[in-house]
Design an enzyme around this catalytic site. Sequence first.
Site, PDB file in Angstrom:
ATOM      1  N   ARG A  10       0.722  -1.282  -0.027  1.00 58.82           N
ATOM      2  CA  ARG A  10       0.019   0.040  -0.016  1.00 58.82           C
ATOM      3  C   ARG A  10       0.908   1.197  -0.155  1.00 58.82           C
ATOM      4  O   ARG A  10       0.325   2.233   0.485  1.00 58.82           O
ATOM      5  CB  ARG A  10      -0.673  -0.058   1.271  1.00 58.82           C
ATOM      6  N   SER A  11       1.990   1.085  -0.484  1.00 60.85           N
ATOM      7  CA  SER A  11       2.763   2.233  -0.494  1.00 60.85           C
ATOM      8  C   SER A  11       2.532   3.304  -1.991  1.00 60.85           C
ATOM      9  O   SER A  11       3.007   4.475  -1.998  1.00 60.85           O
ATOM     10  CB  SER A  11       4.428   1.902  -0.835  1.00 60.85           C
ATOM     11  N   GLY A  12       1.881   2.789  -2.675  1.00 67.68           N
ATOM     12  CA  GLY A  12       1.301   3.501  -4.000  1.00 67.68           C
ATOM     13  C   GLY A  12       2.194   3.330  -5.153  1.00 67.68           C
ATOM     14  O   GLY A  12       2.263   3.966  -6.101  1.00 67.68           O
ATOM     15  N   LYS A  13       2.867   2.082  -5.027  1.00 70.35           N
ATOM     16  CA  LYS A  13       4.242   1.559  -6.180  1.00 70.35           C
ATOM     17  C   LYS A  13       3.386   1.456  -7.467  1.00 70.35           C
ATOM     18  O   LYS A  13       3.572   1.896  -8.533  1.00 70.35           O
ATOM     19  CB  LYS A  13       4.864   0.576  -5.832  1.00 70.35           C
ATOM     20  N   ALA A  31      -0.417  -8.753 -15.244  1.00 71.86           N
ATOM     21  CA  ALA A  31      -0.706  -9.093 -14.262  1.00 71.86           C
ATOM     22  C   ALA A  31      -0.443 -10.449 -13.792  1.00 71.86           C
ATOM     23  O   ALA A  31      -0.601 -11.509 -14.309  1.00 71.86           O
ATOM     24  CB  ALA A  31      -2.272  -8.817 -13.925  1.00 71.86           C
ATOM     25  N   HIS A  49      -6.970  -2.551  -8.878  1.00 71.64           N
ATOM     26  CA  HIS A  49      -6.152  -2.322 -10.031  1.00 71.64           C
ATOM     27  C   HIS A  49      -6.909  -2.473 -11.439  1.00 71.64           C
ATOM     28  O   HIS A  49      -6.624  -1.329 -12.015  1.00 71.64           O
ATOM     29  CB  HIS A  49      -5.026  -3.711  -9.818  1.00 71.64           C
ATOM     30  N   ARG A  52      -8.548   0.943 -12.245  1.00 74.50           N
ATOM     31  CA  ARG A  52      -7.935   1.912 -12.447  1.00 74.50           C
ATOM     32  C   ARG A  52      -7.172   2.283 -14.059  1.00 74.50           C
ATOM     33  O   ARG A  52      -6.747   3.060 -14.585  1.00 74.50           O
ATOM     34  CB  ARG A  52      -6.480   1.915 -11.691  1.00 74.50           C
ATOM     35  N   ARG A  53      -6.948   0.845 -14.693  1.00 77.25           N
ATOM     36  CA  ARG A  53      -6.658   0.870 -15.830  1.00 77.25           C
ATOM     37  C   ARG A  53      -7.444   1.373 -16.999  1.00 77.25           C
ATOM     38  O   ARG A  53      -8.441   1.147 -17.235  1.00 77.25           O
ATOM     39  CB  ARG A  53      -6.083  -0.682 -16.369  1.00 77.25           C
TER      40      ARG A  53
END
Length: 175
Positions: A10-13, A31, A49, A52-53
């Site tokens: 959950r760092s935003g990577k 993926a 995920h 967002r694509r």
Amino acid sequence: MRTLVLGGIRSGKSRWAEEMVAGEPSLCYVATGAAADADPAWAHRVAEHRDRRPASWSTVETTDVAALLRVRPPTATLVDDLGGWLTAALDRRGWEDGSVAADVDELVDAVDGFTAPLALVSPEVGLTVVAATASARRFTDELGTLNQRLAQCCEQVVLVVAGLPVWVKPTKALN
């Protein structure tokens, strides 16, 4: 340009990597995560995920990343994430005594030979306590080795912390 994007859970990577490649005219999103059939929380993460694509990105769900990179036409590619890839390799080879060295070699060679823009997302596991279980220690050890090898063949390495990039290996300016 090959970029290794590291970060914690959950760092935003992933989001940062997606934003980095957003300007590419076409993109293949690879993926590597396991199917989310039995775990609602995991299914929710996978759905976040996917949602967002952009629709213009093609998505390939596979853990055979090396083969995909070798046969793919030179198209910008984002692999998210190498923790899923490593888990699948350990599942195939054996968590207790199976070697993933050949799998790592194959992946590093494929990345090294890939000529289109490439973003590789991977968990950074070196910032925590040593795990209490043998399988978790094995995972962190193998992932640490994989990340180090990929950092050597990528032109850029970035650590994402709290959604912000910290450049570990910035691109060198050409003189």
